[in-house]
Scaffold this motif. Structure first.
Motif, PDB file in Angstrom:
ATOM      1  N   VAL A 241     -24.914 -32.282 -26.912  1.00 14.03           N
ATOM      2  CA  VAL A 241     -25.356 -31.427 -25.807  1.00 14.03           C
ATOM      3  C   VAL A 241     -26.147 -32.211 -24.764  1.00 14.03           C
ATOM      4  CG1 VAL A 241     -26.645 -29.354 -25.173  1.00 14.03           C
ATOM      5  CG2 VAL A 241     -25.403 -29.424 -27.333  1.00 14.03           C
ATOM      6  N   LEU A 242     -27.142 -32.966 -25.195  1.00 13.51           N
ATOM      7  CA  LEU A 242     -28.013 -33.660 -24.246  1.00 13.51           C
ATOM      8  C   LEU A 242     -27.296 -34.821 -23.544  1.00 13.51           C
ATOM      9  CD1 LEU A 242     -31.379 -33.696 -26.235  1.00 13.51           C
ATOM     10  CD2 LEU A 242     -30.650 -32.118 -24.467  1.00 13.51           C
ATOM     11  N   ARG A 243     -26.441 -35.534 -24.260  1.00 14.73           N
ATOM     12  CA  ARG A 243     -25.716 -36.656 -23.652  1.00 14.73           C
ATOM     13  C   ARG A 243     -24.453 -36.192 -22.938  1.00 14.73           C
ATOM     14  NH1 ARG A 243     -24.423 -40.156 -28.485  1.00 14.73           N
ATOM     15  NH2 ARG A 243     -23.647 -41.674 -26.957  1.00 14.73           N
ATOM     16  N   GLN A 244     -24.070 -34.919 -23.136  1.00 13.88           N
ATOM     17  CA  GLN A 244     -22.866 -34.354 -22.515  1.00 13.88           C
ATOM     18  C   GLN A 244     -21.617 -35.176 -22.868  1.00 13.88           C
ATOM     19  OE1 GLN A 244     -22.803 -31.271 -19.916  1.00 13.88           O
ATOM     20  NE2 GLN A 244     -24.047 -31.119 -21.763  1.00 13.88           N
ATOM     21  N   LEU A 245     -21.517 -35.513 -24.164  1.00  8.04           N
ATOM     22  CA  LEU A 245     -20.364 -36.246 -24.684  1.00  8.04           C
ATOM     23  C   LEU A 245     -19.623 -35.384 -25.693  1.00  8.04           C
ATOM     24  CD1 LEU A 245     -21.962 -39.783 -25.263  1.00  8.04           C
ATOM     25  CD2 LEU A 245     -20.474 -39.087 -23.372  1.00  8.04           C
ATOM     26  N   VAL A 246     -18.310 -35.568 -25.752  1.00  9.15           N
ATOM     27  CA  VAL A 246     -17.464 -34.763 -26.643  1.00  9.15           C
ATOM     28  C   VAL A 246     -16.575 -35.694 -27.466  1.00  9.15           C
ATOM     29  CG1 VAL A 246     -15.738 -32.935 -26.780  1.00  9.15           C
ATOM     30  CG2 VAL A 246     -17.420 -32.920 -24.917  1.00  9.15           C
ATOM     31  N   LYS A 247     -16.563 -35.496 -28.777  1.00  6.84           N
ATOM     32  CA  LYS A 247     -15.644 -36.236 -29.642  1.00  6.84           C
ATOM     33  C   LYS A 247     -14.401 -35.382 -29.859  1.00  6.84           C
ATOM     34  CE  LYS A 247     -18.728 -39.384 -32.100  1.00  6.84           C
ATOM     35  NZ  LYS A 247     -19.249 -39.824 -33.413  1.00  6.84           N
ATOM     36  N   VAL A 248     -13.238 -35.977 -29.552  1.00  3.99           N
ATOM     37  CA  VAL A 248     -11.971 -35.238 -29.604  1.00  3.99           C
ATOM     38  C   VAL A 248     -11.000 -35.922 -30.562  1.00  3.99           C
ATOM     39  CG1 VAL A 248     -10.047 -34.336 -28.239  1.00  3.99           C
ATOM     40  CG2 VAL A 248     -12.310 -34.558 -27.188  1.00  3.99           C
TER      41      VAL A 248
END
Length: 294
Positions: A241-248
């Motif tokens: 959430v804080l880094r605005q990164l998503v693992k896909v």
């Protein structure tokens, strides 16, 4: 518009508005005012300012006077008397064998009333206790039952962060806190991790709630299907959430699956947030629900 000053009577207590009249009053001064409890000694925490009439609770009372040196001495003496009153009340509670925990004693500035704050599991018949106390102090006696959050606010302490409790240092009023906030911030739903000294949900959960709501609204939910900037499609495995990164978990051309990390700006998806439903037993839900009580 009406000219007012903000007065606080105890540390981190609610701020009340009074009309300064023709008196020259500045922030940091001490004043004598009349309240519903009687004549009180207060600290000016908000200097003179103009406030819309609809924001003022009527009737607006005027400041009696700026506190003199004599008034300050009386206030100090009252604080000493409160310690003595606390001990006397404690002794009387033991005498009457009442199941109540005394938290604090307060004198009004004019000594017209002594207030005793206590906690108890249920209703307490303290009529005989009041008679005993009235005979000792020869003034009006008020016993007020409070909750565990108010008890902690009065007593103070150190939070798990290592700092003095928010409610005791600066929170004037308790904001509503819910389990939803803990879920929104991806916190452990272990009651020992999200409850404060009072045994209820930590007040600080409200501090960052608005930020988390905004950041979460930009992210896909775990399990959502997204399209990456390089044309690959995949399922969301986790989000930061804080880094605005998503693992896909993306599917490659040879049908092999691979976990890749992307910035949220590099993904295409329908901006629809799913609720993070956490499976909990009835006992766990009951325990968590108890944390939301005052």
């Amino acid at each position: 518009m009406t000219k007012v000053i903000g007065v606080r009577f105890r540390q981190a207590s609610k701020i009340y508005f009074f009309a300064p009249g023709k008196l020259q009053i500045e922030k940091g001064d001490q004043v004598i005012v009349e309240t519903a409890r009687g004549v009180e000694f207060g600290n000016v925490v908000v200097g003179p300012k103009e406030v819309p009439d609809e924001e003022i609770m009527q009737p607006l009372k005027s400041v009696i006077r700026v506190a003199t040196e004599e008034d300050k001495k009386i206030e100090e003496k009252n604080r000493e008397k409160e310690k003595e009153a606390f001990d006397i009340c404690l002794e009387k509670i033991r005498k009457h064998e009442l199941e109540m925990k005394l938290i604090n004693a307060e004198y009004t500035f004019d000594n017209n009333k002594v207030l005793f704050y206590f906690t108890a599991d249920g209703r307490i018949d303290f009529r005989e206790l009041v008679k005993d106390l009235a005979a000792v102090f020869r003034t009006r006696i008020e016993l007020r039952q409070i909750g565990v959050r108010d008890e902690t606010k009065i007593r103070g302490g150190i939070g798990i962060c290592g700092r003095p409790l928010c409610c005791h240092t600066y929170l004037a009023e308790f904001a509503p806190v819910s389990i939803k906030m803990a879920k929104e911030q991806n916190l452990s739903l272990n009651p020992t991790k999200i409850s404060g000294v009072c045994g209820r949900l930590m007040c600080c959960l409200t501090n960052e709630e608005e930020t988390y709501e905004e950041l979460n609204s930009r992210l896909p939910a775990i399990g959502d299907y997204v399209t990456t900037m390089d044309g690959l499609k995949g399922e969301v495995q986790s989000v930061s959430v804080l880094r605005q990164l998503v693992k896909v978990i993306v599917t490659m051309e040879d049908d092999e699956k691979e976990v890749r990390e992307y910035k949220v700006s590099e993904l295409k998806f329908k901006p629809k947030r799913k609720k993070n439903d956490v499976k909990l037993s009835k006992e766990e839900m009951k325990e968590l629900a108890a944390l939301e009580k005052n």
